[in-house]
Motif scaffolding. Structure first.
Motif, PDB file in Angstrom:
ATOM      1  N   LEU A 553      34.819  49.829  38.725  1.00 36.53           N
ATOM      2  CA  LEU A 553      35.285  49.369  40.030  1.00 36.53           C
ATOM      3  C   LEU A 553      34.156  49.446  41.057  1.00 36.53           C
ATOM      4  O   LEU A 553      33.363  50.390  41.065  1.00 36.53           O
ATOM      5  CB  LEU A 553      36.463  50.224  40.508  1.00 36.53           C
ATOM      6  N   SER A 554      34.103  48.448  41.923  1.00 36.17           N
ATOM      7  CA  SER A 554      33.080  48.435  42.967  1.00 36.17           C
ATOM      8  C   SER A 554      33.472  49.381  44.094  1.00 36.17           C
ATOM      9  O   SER A 554      34.605  49.866  44.160  1.00 36.17           O
ATOM     10  CB  SER A 554      32.892  47.018  43.509  1.00 36.17           C
ATOM     11  N   LYS A 555      32.545  49.638  45.012  1.00 35.90           N
ATOM     12  CA  LYS A 555      32.792  50.547  46.122  1.00 35.90           C
ATOM     13  C   LYS A 555      33.929  50.007  47.002  1.00 35.90           C
ATOM     14  O   LYS A 555      33.930  48.844  47.386  1.00 35.90           O
ATOM     15  CB  LYS A 555      31.520  50.711  46.957  1.00 35.90           C
ATOM     16  N   GLY A 556      34.872  50.854  47.293  1.00 32.84           N
ATOM     17  CA  GLY A 556      36.001  50.457  48.126  1.00 32.84           C
ATOM     18  C   GLY A 556      37.134  49.822  47.372  1.00 32.84           C
ATOM     19  O   GLY A 556      38.191  49.554  47.958  1.00 32.84           O
ATOM     20  N   CYS A 557      36.950  49.579  46.087  1.00 29.35           N
ATOM     21  CA  CYS A 557      37.985  48.939  45.273  1.00 29.35           C
ATOM     22  C   CYS A 557      38.809  50.022  44.581  1.00 29.35           C
ATOM     23  O   CYS A 557      38.264  50.985  44.039  1.00 29.35           O
ATOM     24  CB  CYS A 557      37.357  48.012  44.252  1.00 29.35           C
ATOM     25  N   SER A 558      40.115  49.859  44.588  1.00 25.61           N
ATOM     26  CA  SER A 558      40.998  50.900  44.073  1.00 25.61           C
ATOM     27  C   SER A 558      42.162  50.290  43.314  1.00 25.61           C
ATOM     28  O   SER A 558      42.678  49.229  43.688  1.00 25.61           O
ATOM     29  CB  SER A 558      41.526  51.763  45.238  1.00 25.61           C
ATOM     30  N   ILE A 559      42.564  50.971  42.246  1.00 27.18           N
ATOM     31  CA  ILE A 559      43.794  50.596  41.545  1.00 27.18           C
ATOM     32  C   ILE A 559      44.924  51.403  42.162  1.00 27.18           C
ATOM     33  O   ILE A 559      44.889  52.635  42.188  1.00 27.18           O
ATOM     34  CB  ILE A 559      43.672  50.874  40.042  1.00 27.18           C
ATOM     35  N   ILE A 567      54.224  47.044  40.477  1.00 25.89           N
ATOM     36  CA  ILE A 567      53.206  46.881  39.439  1.00 25.89           C
ATOM     37  C   ILE A 567      51.888  47.445  39.947  1.00 25.89           C
ATOM     38  O   ILE A 567      51.697  47.563  41.156  1.00 25.89           O
ATOM     39  CB  ILE A 567      53.019  45.397  39.048  1.00 25.89           C
ATOM     40  N   PRO A 568      50.963  47.813  39.053  1.00 30.67           N
ATOM     41  CA  PRO A 568      49.641  48.236  39.522  1.00 30.67           C
ATOM     42  C   PRO A 568      48.927  47.098  40.238  1.00 30.67           C
ATOM     43  O   PRO A 568      49.004  45.935  39.844  1.00 30.67           O
ATOM     44  CB  PRO A 568      48.915  48.615  38.219  1.00 30.67           C
ATOM     45  N   MET A 569      48.218  47.437  41.317  1.00 26.24           N
ATOM     46  CA  MET A 569      47.455  46.454  42.074  1.00 26.24           C
ATOM     47  C   MET A 569      45.989  46.889  42.127  1.00 26.24           C
ATOM     48  O   MET A 569      45.699  48.082  42.239  1.00 26.24           O
ATOM     49  CB  MET A 569      47.981  46.328  43.507  1.00 26.24           C
ATOM     50  N   VAL A 570      45.101  45.930  42.058  1.00 23.31           N
ATOM     51  CA  VAL A 570      43.681  46.196  42.263  1.00 23.31           C
ATOM     52  C   VAL A 570      43.348  45.708  43.666  1.00 23.31           C
ATOM     53  O   VAL A 570      43.373  44.509  43.936  1.00 23.31           O
ATOM     54  CB  VAL A 570      42.808  45.491  41.211  1.00 23.31           C
ATOM     55  N   VAL A 571      43.048  46.651  44.557  1.00 25.27           N
ATOM     56  CA  VAL A 571      42.925  46.350  45.988  1.00 25.27           C
ATOM     57  C   VAL A 571      41.516  46.671  46.462  1.00 25.27           C
ATOM     58  O   VAL A 571      40.976  47.736  46.156  1.00 25.27           O
ATOM     59  CB  VAL A 571      43.956  47.163  46.804  1.00 25.27           C
ATOM     60  N   GLN A 572      40.925  45.736  47.197  1.00 20.86           N
ATOM     61  CA  GLN A 572      39.670  45.992  47.893  1.00 20.86           C
ATOM     62  C   GLN A 572      40.025  46.423  49.311  1.00 20.86           C
ATOM     63  O   GLN A 572      40.449  45.617  50.136  1.00 20.86           O
ATOM     64  CB  GLN A 572      38.800  44.738  47.916  1.00 20.86           C
ATOM     65  N   PHE A 573      39.882  47.718  49.595  1.00 24.12           N
ATOM     66  CA  PHE A 573      40.275  48.243  50.902  1.00 24.12           C
ATOM     67  C   PHE A 573      39.264  47.828  51.971  1.00 24.12           C
ATOM     68  O   PHE A 573      38.054  47.814  51.724  1.00 24.12           O
ATOM     69  CB  PHE A 573      40.384  49.766  50.852  1.00 24.12           C
TER      70      PHE A 573
END
Length: 594
Positions: A553-559, A567-573
């Motif tokens: 995962l890149s910086k700031g990106c969170s599951i 459902i699980p989400m992959v979010v770029q905060f």
């Protein structure tokens, strides 16, 4: 109707294979004024089964060869799907209830449909965008903040920014709606939230910058009930089980029994000194203990007299004496001891114990109790002396960070306790005392409320510092007490409206019991195998594909996954703006070394 992209050709359990049409390989399509993303990994597909719309997620794809004739072959694209839910009356329902059949048609999903899969949140609570679809993510705050939350990720992965984003957004939207019904406390090990982070308005925020290196730092107010506790003392001073803990218990029990009487401490000190100086079984340790007591209570004449006291004897037997003008006056013991009446009685009778700080009172009670126990023969001095040394070493530090029995902690919406300038001992002890204090006081407040009408939110940054099971620098008793308290909070706190938010670089170091009771997870980049294995065994809602993404995962990106999310989400905060971001930025070496 949407854009048809293929047909189901295989259903094995929950594994679905769709054969795609040749014209369905576009990255983005537009139909009837709506945008549709093409078919790729992690995208959503709608499968029509009669009047039911089944939602599935793409897990993989491959090419299969089709033979047209002996000379010309072509390849057809197939995708593997896993069902995650279905639409019922245009509302998404999570879970596998329906499965497709062979030849059912698959369709693309519009952005509006995808957004409904992720949940219809308050549009004002947007914290970022989905990584794949780039749709604004509005978290369901009403279902999120009444749960225990975990934010995990390696250093530099953006977990502090995520934690700040969550609570900054909450306070920005709900600041005037709390109405003294909720309280938030941040235990900040690195001083990342002492500025304008989370809440900029000082009317709602109180920061305690504790410092064990100086005497002029801020102090955190602690109630007497939390401080005067034999279990807390046993932990603070690493008391042994069979001798030192019972000794501390006698101190607390005696104080509780007589604290309501006037001059009880003065009378206790005077009677104990009188017993020691008139005892028929005197001990040489009496001299140092009497001198220490006299120093604490400010009895200067008595303290000066103890400097002239000595011990005559050997093999543990002998007498105390006081030497004045080279004349030794021996204390023979008994109620009418002439030496006591001549030298000490007036000074002992004149003792008045004034107002002492709780730490000085504790030190006084320890010395007086030891003196009393030695007179009665309850203890041996060698068994208690190590405890005295540990108490002496700890009280100075504790006095620099705690104010006991005075004013209560500030009644602000948010309290931040910064431990950046404290030593390791306080970083271990203070979160334990805070949790004990706040949990106990909150339970009393809501004991007759069902459901609770007040909530408390304890936010612990760098939680592995106090919730770890791996520390070898502390005793097992301390570790057990610390973990049992936090495990009770995380198991029983929800009933009382007491919620934990934990942020950590090493989830595998945190107690498995605590990890298993977290409801929602924000998982940033983690690369350690133990951390990844723990998450796999702890989070049932984490699918294989999302799990495989964690190390990259890149910086700031969170599951984002848990009980509050379908459902699980992959979010770029979103990155917090200057002035609101936590004080955890990396050093700019290029700028530093210009």
């Amino acid at each position: 109707m949407s854009i048809a992209i293929g047909e189901v050709i295989s259903v094995k359990g929950t594994s679905i294979v769709v054969e795609l049409y040749e014209e369905s390989n576009k990255e983005t399509l537009f139909y009837d004024g709506e945008k549709f993303n093409g078919v790729s990994i992690q995208e959503f597909v709608l499968i029509r089964r009669g009047f039911k719309d089944i939602v599935a997620r793409v897990q993989g794809e491959y090419l299969d060869e089709r033979i047209k004739d002996q000379e010309n072959n072509c390849y057809i694209r197939k995708v593997e799907l896993v069902p995650i839910g279905f639409f019922q009356y245009s509302e998404f329902k999570e879970g596998i209830k329906h499965l497709p059949m062979i030849r059912d048609v698959a369709y693309l999903m519009s952005d509006k449909q995808v957004r409904s899969v992720f949940g219809e949140g308050d549009d004002s609570f947007v914290v970022g965008k989905t990584l794949k679809e780039e749709l604004p993510v509005s978290l369901p705050w009403s279902k999120l903040f009444n749960t225990h939350i975990g934010v995990f990720g390696n250093t530099g992965s953006g977990k502090s920014n995520t934690l700040t984003n969550l609570y900054t957004t909450l306070f920005r939207n709900k600041l005037n709606n709390f109405n003294d019904k909720s309280h938030f406390v941040v235990i900040d090990f690195n001083g990342e939230y002492t500025g304008n982070q989370l809440v900029a308005d000082g009317n709602f925020k109180k920061v305690y910058k504790l410092n064990t290196r100086a005497n002029d730092g801020e102090k955190f107010p602690l109630s007497e009930d939390v401080f005067w506790d034999e279990e807390v003392f046993g932990i603070l001073f690493k008391a042994t089980e069979n001798t030192q803990k019972p000794f501390l218990k006698r101190i607390v029990t005696g104080r509780d029994k007589y604290k309501g009487y006037d001059d009880s401490l003065t009378n206790y000190v005077k009677s104990t000194l009188r017993r020691a100086l008139t005892s028929t079984s005197q001990k040489k340790e009496f001299v140092d203990l009497i001198r220490e007591v006299a120093e604490i209570i400010g009895a200067e004449r008595l303290e000066e007299l103890t400097t002239k006291m000595g011990w005559f004897g050997k093999d543990g037997t002998g007498k105390l004496f006081v030497s004045i003008n080279n004349v030794q006056d021996y204390l023979s013991g008994g109620d009418n001891d002439p030496a006591y009446n001549r030298r000490f009685k007036a000074y002992v009778d004149a003792i008045v114990v004034g107002q002492l700080s709780p730490f000085s009172e504790l030190k006084l009670r320890i010395n007086v109790q030891l003196l009393s126990d030695l007179i009665s023969g309850y203890v041996q001095f060698d068994h208690i002396q190590p405890l005295l040394k540990r108490v002496e070493a700890s009280l100075t530090t504790l006095d620099r960070v705690f104010s006991v029995g005075g004013e209560l902690p500030a009644d602000k919406l948010l309290s931040v306790i910064s431990l950046r300038k404290t030593n390791q001992e306080i970083k271990k002890v203070l979160p334990l005392l805070l949790a004990k204090y706040y949990y106990g006081s909150h339970k009393l407040k809501v004991i007759n409320e069902s459901p609770p009408k007040h909530t408390f939110h304890l936010i612990i940054d760098e939680a592995h510092n106090i919730l770890s099971m791996q520390s070898n620098r502390e005793s097992e008793n301390w570790k057990d007490y610390r973990l049992e308290l936090f495990e009770e909070i995380i198991k029983e706190g929800r009933k009382f409206g007491f919620f934990l938010t934990l942020s950590s670089q090493r989830p595998a170091d945190i107690s498995p019991t605590i990890m298993s009771q977290l409801h929602n997870f924000f998982i940033h980049r983690l690369v350690n195998d133990r951390d990844l294995m723990l998450l796999e065994n702890t989070i049932s809602s984490l699918d294989n594909l999302s799990r495989q993404m964690i190390p990259n995962l890149s910086k700031g990106c969170s599951i984002v996954t848990g009980t509050s999310f379908d459902i699980p989400m992959v979010v770029q905060f979103d990155e917090m703006p200057e002035g609101s971001k936590p004080d955890s930025d990396d050093v700019d070496i290029a700028d530093l070394w210009k």
